[in-house]
Design a protein around this motif. Structure first.
Motif, mmCIF file in Angstrom:
data_model
loop_
_atom_site.group_PDB
_atom_site.id
_atom_site.type_symbol
_atom_site.label_atom_id
_atom_site.label_comp_id
_atom_site.label_asym_id
_atom_site.label_seq_id
_atom_site.Cartn_x
_atom_site.Cartn_y
_atom_site.Cartn_z
ATOM 1 N N GLY B 120 0.822 -1.306 -0.021
ATOM 2 C CA GLY B 120 -0.072 0.104 0.004
ATOM 3 C C GLY B 120 0.997 1.282 0.053
ATOM 4 O O GLY B 120 2.140 1.197 0.405
ATOM 5 N N THR B 121 0.404 2.447 -0.402
ATOM 6 C CA THR B 121 1.323 3.630 -0.523
ATOM 7 C C THR B 121 0.771 4.356 0.735
ATOM 8 O O THR B 121 -0.321 4.476 1.245
ATOM 9 N N SER B 122 1.746 5.276 1.202
ATOM 10 C CA SER B 122 2.016 6.020 2.424
ATOM 11 C C SER B 122 0.830 7.104 2.111
ATOM 12 O O SER B 122 0.376 7.793 3.088
ATOM 13 N N ASP B 123 0.484 7.439 0.997
ATOM 14 C CA ASP B 123 -0.662 8.848 0.988
ATOM 15 C C ASP B 123 -2.096 8.261 1.239
ATOM 16 O O ASP B 123 -2.514 8.410 1.902
ATOM 17 N N PHE B 124 -2.587 7.304 0.336
ATOM 18 C CA PHE B 124 -3.925 6.949 0.186
ATOM 19 C C PHE B 124 -4.020 5.531 0.574
ATOM 20 O O PHE B 124 -5.285 5.130 1.112
ATOM 21 N N TYR B 125 -3.047 4.567 0.603
ATOM 22 C CA TYR B 125 -2.932 3.289 1.293
ATOM 23 C C TYR B 125 -4.272 2.582 0.870
ATOM 24 O O TYR B 125 -4.894 2.007 1.815
ATOM 25 N N THR B 126 -4.628 2.578 -0.273
ATOM 26 C CA THR B 126 -5.860 1.786 -0.643
ATOM 27 C C THR B 126 -5.547 0.350 -0.745
ATOM 28 O O THR B 126 -6.338 -0.515 -0.765
ATOM 29 N N GLN B 127 -4.153 0.046 -0.972
ATOM 30 C CA GLN B 127 -3.716 -1.529 -1.145
ATOM 31 C C GLN B 127 -4.658 -2.199 -2.212
ATOM 32 O O GLN B 127 -4.752 -3.284 -2.192
ATOM 33 N N GLN B 128 -5.019 -1.398 -3.399
ATOM 34 C CA GLN B 128 -5.664 -1.966 -4.539
ATOM 35 C C GLN B 128 -4.823 -2.262 -5.713
ATOM 36 O O GLN B 128 -5.264 -3.216 -6.416
ATOM 37 N N VAL B 129 -3.667 -1.380 -5.861
ATOM 38 C CA VAL B 129 -3.053 -1.499 -7.281
ATOM 39 C C VAL B 129 -2.539 -2.810 -7.568
ATOM 40 O O VAL B 129 -2.513 -3.078 -8.535
ATOM 41 N N GLY B 130 -1.575 -3.344 -6.575
ATOM 42 C CA GLY B 130 -0.998 -4.620 -6.821
ATOM 43 C C GLY B 130 -2.032 -5.476 -7.445
ATOM 44 O O GLY B 130 -2.121 -6.316 -8.377
ATOM 45 N N PRO B 131 -2.992 -6.066 -6.566
ATOM 46 C CA PRO B 131 -4.014 -7.048 -7.211
ATOM 47 C C PRO B 131 -4.602 -6.627 -8.334
ATOM 48 O O PRO B 131 -4.992 -7.461 -9.123
ATOM 49 N N ARG B 132 -5.236 -5.493 -8.143
ATOM 50 C CA ARG B 132 -6.084 -4.914 -9.733
ATOM 51 C C ARG B 132 -4.900 -4.989 -10.754
ATOM 52 O O ARG B 132 -5.542 -5.499 -11.784
ATOM 53 N N LEU B 133 -3.668 -4.527 -10.619
ATOM 54 C CA LEU B 133 -2.682 -4.952 -11.704
ATOM 55 C C LEU B 133 -2.542 -6.185 -12.266
ATOM 56 O O LEU B 133 -2.749 -6.667 -13.411
ATOM 57 N N ALA B 134 -2.490 -7.330 -11.307
ATOM 58 C CA ALA B 134 -2.328 -8.705 -11.723
ATOM 59 C C ALA B 134 -3.702 -8.995 -12.448
ATOM 60 O O ALA B 134 -3.697 -9.810 -13.487
ATOM 61 N N GLU B 135 -4.693 -8.528 -11.970
ATOM 62 C CA GLU B 135 -6.026 -8.736 -12.653
ATOM 63 C C GLU B 135 -6.066 -8.313 -14.008
ATOM 64 O O GLU B 135 -6.608 -9.065 -15.074
ATOM 65 N N ASN B 136 -5.611 -6.934 -14.098
ATOM 66 C CA ASN B 136 -5.599 -6.411 -15.659
ATOM 67 C C ASN B 136 -4.684 -7.149 -16.545
ATOM 68 O O ASN B 136 -4.782 -7.261 -17.680
#
Lengths: 301, 255
Positions: B120-136
């Motif tokens: 997760g990133t220290s600004d918005f910490y959504t923790q979504q980008v990694g799993p979404r990238l894998a899915e994409n």
């Protein structure tokens, strides 16, 4: 049960129903109906070595068929991973680690709040997609109470195919301490503590307060003086004791956000400009090695 | 030998954010940094490259000002870095960021075995980008990883879950999101910075990409969190210690 509570409240506002998706066996899952569930969808148990990602296509197919307004997922490690992949597959917006969620009658949208910048900010967002999605940290909402019985239809979902990720081994963590999120009083070890042996001083203070010890991230992660289960902060354990007392804790935002729900926040720090004093109810400006023994003596009086 | 990609984000250092007088976040004195756990991602990519051969490539999506992040990533050990830059990229939602990353990785970088992101990133910490990238990209994802080993096209990882550790394996290519426990990122020295200035980097413009999808998240407001407390101060004098303990007793938090 917490998701069922908030989900049920939102469903009554939107005039829809609530479905529960669970991996519990049929006899255990039936109780969700007593708490208001209209439908209970059972996921087939995973085979040995099969990982949770096997469920993604099954859940995605179900979500596409049912077209729900909102999907709520528990913000556990597995839940967050599963939810983000599901969101991508459904092309849905998702509010991660959602703290509040309300249905706005005017816009017919779910308005959700979450923390940003390590807890320094509160972000209010809405999803532009249907379904909207949110992950909700455990203990954010109360558990559902027994309610007017939902229809509770039980439906079994198709058996998932093999998972790309294989589980080779599970190592269950043995807890060294009691669950810090349940502690009534926490004395917290910060970087102001000079060496590992001196943790005993903080421990004595915790005992004098009839409480437990916790620590900041650097103590657990960089110095490895205490295990992670003692670690308090927005990306570790969030706690809500009656009393939190930071001992040599400077007060980085990620840490203090993790104690924001404490009834009383107290701090001991020799630096009068330490940020912890801005968020503390009571602060002692002084050397912890001088203050803590005096404090223990006073508490024992 | 694996081609390893480390994704990173150039973010506001939250330690410098102040609470403004009218409850807004005050960014007037902020500095920027590579998001904390993304440094672990870069370190792990460099570590695996050193151990296995192959390459370590950094990639970031952001506003043109994020160019400092490219130099930082190169000095932290990636061989090259891709900078996907556009003024509109400072406000992408996690779904958009993942879509842009997937586009660049698929069409520009092309060769990849392992993609490492911070959890997760220290600004918005959504923790979504990694799993979404894998899915994409249509590849597996292992999140919250504290240990990685790679043998041929087989990756074994320890992922941390609520009740312990799961040791899992996957056939590459895959996305892995890492926890800070995985390594201690080295602090770049003068030599690293000098070497970084000689390494190649590629800037990718928005018009070289597929159209960025619509935002799936709409931001309504962003306010400073209220942590309002009494802020009563005491000294280390005996009288003050007595008064401090009396305050705790009065609040009913000490017996």
């Amino acid at each position: 049960m917490e998701l069922l509570n908030i989900g049920g409240q939102l469903a009554s506002k939107t005039g829809t129903g609530i479905s529960v998706l669970t991996v519990r066996p049929r006899d255990k899952a039936e109780e969700y109906a007593q708490f208001g569930a209209d439908e209970i969808m059972l996921l087939a148990p995973l085979a040995a070595g099969q990982s949770l990602d096997a469920y993604i296509p099954v859940i995605a197919d179900e979500a596409k068929a049912k077209d729900p307004d909102l999907i709520l997922v528990s913000a556990t490690a597995k839940g967050k991973d599963l939810a983000a992949r599901l969101a991508a597959r459904l092309d849905a917006g998702m509010c991660s680690s959602c703290q509040t969620i309300n249905f706005d009658e005017g816009s017919k949208k779910f308005i959700m709040e979450r923390l940003a910048y390590g807890g320094a900010g509160i972000q209010k967002i809405t999803c532009t997609t249907r379904p909207a999605m949110a992950t909700i940290p455990p203990k954010t909402f109360e558990a559902a109470a027994p309610a007017q019985k939902g229809s509770g239809n039980i439906r079994e979902l198709p058996v998932p195919g093999p998972s790309a990720v294989k589980i080779l081994e599970k190592k269950v963590r043995e807890r060294e301490a009691k669950d810090i999120t349940e502690a009534r009083v926490i004395a917290c070890v910060g970087r102001g503590v000079d060496k590992k042996e001196d943790i005993s001083l903080v421990r004595q203070l915790a005992e004098a307060l009839d409480g437990d010890i916790g620590c900041t991230r650097p103590i657990a992660e960089e110095l490895h003086w205490l295990s992670e289960e003692f670690c308090i902060g927005i990306s570790a354990s969030e706690v809500k004791p009656d009393l939190y007392i930071g001992v040599g804790v400077s007060g980085q935002v990620q840490h203090v956000t993790g104690v924001r729900n404490a009834k009383i926040i107290a701090a001991i720090n020799k630096d009068e400009n330490a940020p912890i004093f801005d968020v503390a109810d009571l602060g002692i400006i002084g050397d912890l090695y001088d203050v803590v023994p005096k404090l223990i003596a006073e508490l024992k009086k | 030998m694996p081609n390893i990609i480390a994704c990173f984000k150039w973010v506001v250092d939250e330690a410098y954010i102040r609470r403004g007088s009218s409850g807004q976040l005050d960014f007037s004195t902020v500095d920027y940094k590579i998001s904390n756990y993304d440094r672990n991602a870069i370190e792990e990519a460099a570590r695996l490259r050193d151990a296995l051969g192959g390459s370590a490539v950094g990639v970031t999506v952001g506003a043109p000002e994020a160019t400092k992040g490219i130099k930082d990533a190169l000095s932290r050990g990636t061989d090259t870095a891709y900078f996907v830059a556009d003024p509109s990229f400072s406000t992408l939602d996690p779904g958009q960021t993942a879509a842009v990353l997937a586009d660049v990785i698929r069409n520009k970088i092309q060769q990849y075995d392992l993609i490492i992101c911070g959890e997760g990133t220290s600004d918005f910490y959504t923790q979504q980008v990694g799993p979404r990238l894998a899915e994409n990209l249509g590849i597996p994802c292992i999140s919250f990883v504290q240990k990685i080993s790679v043998e041929g096209q087989q990756l074994t990882a320890e992922r941390k879950v609520e009740d312990g550790i799961e040791v899992v394996s996957v056939t590459l290519p895959a996305v892995v999101t890492v926890l800070p426990e995985i390594n201690i990122p080295k602090i770049p020295g003068v030599k690293d910075t000098l070497m970084a200035s000689k390494k190649p980097s590629v800037t990718v413009k928005k018009d070289e990409l597929s159209p960025v999808p619509e935002a799936r998240i709409q931001a309504i407001s962003l306010e400073a969190a209220k942590l309002e407390r009494n802020c009563e101060k005491f000294t280390a004098d005996a009288a003050d210690i007595t008064r401090f303990v009396a305050s705790l007793r009065k609040a009913g938090v000490v017996g």
